[in-house]
Design an enzyme around this catalytic site. Sequence first.
Site, short mmCIF file in Angstrom:
data_model
loop_
_atom_site.label_atom_id
_atom_site.label_comp_id
_atom_site.label_asym_id
_atom_site.label_seq_id
_atom_site.Cartn_x
_atom_site.Cartn_y
_atom_site.Cartn_z
CB SER A 197 38.92 40.88 53.71
OG SER A 197 39.01 39.84 52.78
CE LYS A 225 41.51 38.13 54.08
NZ LYS A 225 41.54 38.46 52.65
CE1 TYR A 285 41.11 34.36 54.54
CE2 TYR A 285 39.96 32.91 53.00
CZ TYR A 285 40.46 34.16 53.33
OH TYR A 285 40.30 35.21 52.46
CE1 TYR A 341 42.77 42.34 50.40
CE2 TYR A 341 40.74 43.55 50.09
CZ TYR A 341 41.46 42.60 50.75
OH TYR A 341 40.88 41.93 51.77
O1 DON Z 1 38.52 34.60 50.64
C1 DON Z 1 37.72 35.36 50.12
O2 DON Z 1 37.71 35.57 48.91
C2 DON Z 1 36.73 36.05 51.01
N1 DON Z 1 36.41 35.20 52.13
C3 DON Z 1 37.27 37.33 51.57
C4 DON Z 1 37.71 38.31 50.52
C5 DON Z 1 37.56 39.72 50.89
O3 DON Z 1 36.79 40.13 51.70
C6 DON Z 1 38.35 40.64 50.06
N2 DON Z 1 37.98 41.99 50.36
N3 DON Z 1 37.72 42.92 49.73
#
Ligand code: DON
Length: 318
Positions: free
Chosen positions: A69, A72, A196, A248
Amino acid sequence: MPVTVNPDLQAIIDRITADMEGREDRGKVADYIPGLARVDPRHFGIAIATHDGRIISAGDATTAFSIQSVSKVFALTIALGKVGDALWKRVGREPSGNAFNSIVQLEAEQGIPRNPFINAGAIVVSDIILSGHRPGEAIGEILRFVRDLAGDDDISIDEDVARGEAETGYRNAALAHYMRSFGNIQHPVEQVLGVYFHQCALAMTCIQLAKAGRYLMLEGQHPETGFNVVSPTRARRINALMMMCGHYDGSGEFAFRVGIPGKSGVGGGILCVVPGIASIAVWSPGLNERGNSTLGSLALEKLAAATGWSIFNERDPG
Ligand code: DON
């Protein structure tokens, strides 16, 4: 505590790294993405790119990991460059207070995700980047952008991680389909998710990640070319979003303990920006219950305490 002028950064991060290496309480490696479950939880790395061009690092700072993430931030930067502030009609900019992959707010808020850093928001951002492109071209654009920011063409995408996510990404598929039902996803869901997942599968070292974040400490300026990657206003706003939404439902706790804008990923990486001073990347794969790196957060808390880099500290009024 005022900002420490010229702290001995190498000594500080060597001390922090030695401290982290001795810790047992590392949290749990993400196991819902097959490629991440195999990562050794004993890793710890840190790198700092300073405003005056130095790169300081310690621990496993040259081992590539899945930035997940953290990507992002880069995707948002690209999407803002494409559609400008129109992006904010499709994505909000409030902290969600919910888990990164939560679906609960989407119904009440008509398919408009709270912010671009939760999964739903990042999926809309992928949809924006996909406009006028084939998926492969959009993925190529993201990869080239990050390589250019870091000044490093060795950065790659871990296809194994991307494939694993596609095979197990039921929640992300649910989020995307649900938003499509509100008209907030405009391309076929499989294509949007392809972009994504590949963006999340970017593999980078702490040094590469700290370098890629430099434009955000330099008011949007590319450190090598001097051109604007984004305007100073936009860089400030991206930093503000990192502060409020980058961890988050753990964003408040991170601001409380560290006080620096940061974006985490379930690979255990965190990118932090101290405006005008430093871009910092840390990595330790063990996560806390909110999905943020346990030792990464602790190391940043110690770094902020040692340097006075919390953005809430006293600054020289000039
Ligand atoms: O979509 C997902 O669940 C992962 N590719 C990324 C989630 C993520 O890194 C959340 N971070 N803490």
